[in-house]
Design a protein around this motif. Structure first.
Motif: not given
Length: 222
Positions: A134-162
């Motif tokens: 979910v955009q602005q929700g939480s996701v864990t990548l390789d154990g790192i707590s991150l905030t989702v910046v955007s999602t694009n279901r058409d392209e099948g991707i989401f982004t995070v900013s580090i």
């Protein structure tokens, strides 16, 4: 339970493969300060149990289910690893609720600098995982707590900013397009989705007059 705040980067010291299972030896320091047999340590976001340890390293078993559904099976000795001990009751809660139960693996499709940050674009290997990202929700990548910046279901991707600190203190500094990451979606979203699915199924059963042969067939029981 974990928070997604990485305590240190360890190094994969050894791998003993036994079919679709293995024993991993991990060199570390901070997470060994109060370690005991049976303790849980998240390794690249995967909750694993310490089966042996000494002053500079610990070993964990990786069972076939974990081998199949995480990126641990692709690691080779010398690989850097994100490490976090299980959260202590009463400790500071700085990330979000992380179980160490990986939902699947994703592939980095882009790494782009933006001012002081680096934006990663991630494509889950299982597109259905985007349902729980979910955009602005939480996701864990390789154990790192991150905030989702955007999602694009058409392209099948989401982004995070580090931010620079996270990049410097985690394995993300070594990750580039084509590399894999373990993904754990937010636990709250998964449970809500599951419960709503059961509610809808129950409503459907009531409308059709109860548990019938057609209901069983439509839901995969026949």
């Amino acid at each position: 339970m974990f928070t997604g705040l990485i305590e240190e980067m360890g190094v994969l010291r050894s791998v003993q493969r036994r079919g679709k299972a293995m024993i991993m030896g991990v060199s570390a320091s901070k997470v060994l300060e109060d370690v005991k047999l049976g303790d849980s340590i998240a390794v690249n976001g995967v909750c694993l149990t310490v089966v042996s340890f000494d002053r500079t390293s610990f070993e964990v078993d990786v069972m076939p289910e974990t081998y199949r559904h995480t990126n641990l099976s692709s690691l080779k000795p010398g690989a850097p690893l994100n490490l976090e001990r299980a959260m202590q009751a009463g400790g500071r809660f700085g990330g979000h609720l992380v179980q160490g139960h990986v939902d699947g693996v994703g592939t980095i499709r882009g790494r782009t600098a933006e001012a002081n940050a680096v934006v990663f674009a991630i494509e889950p290997n299982e597109p259905a995982m985007l349902r729980h990202v979910v955009q602005q929700g939480s996701v864990t990548l390789d154990g790192i707590s991150l905030t989702v910046v955007s999602t694009n279901r058409d392209e099948g991707i989401f982004t995070v900013s580090i931010i620079p600190h996270t990049l410097r203190e985690t394995v993300l500094q070594h990750k580039h397009p084509g590399d894999s990451l373990n993904i754990e979606c937010d636990i709250l979203g998964k449970y809500v989705d599951h419960l709503l699915g059961w509610r809808d199924q129950a409503a459907s059963t009531r409308k059709t007059g109860g548990l019938t042969e057609s209901v069983l067939r439509d839901n995969g029981f026949m």
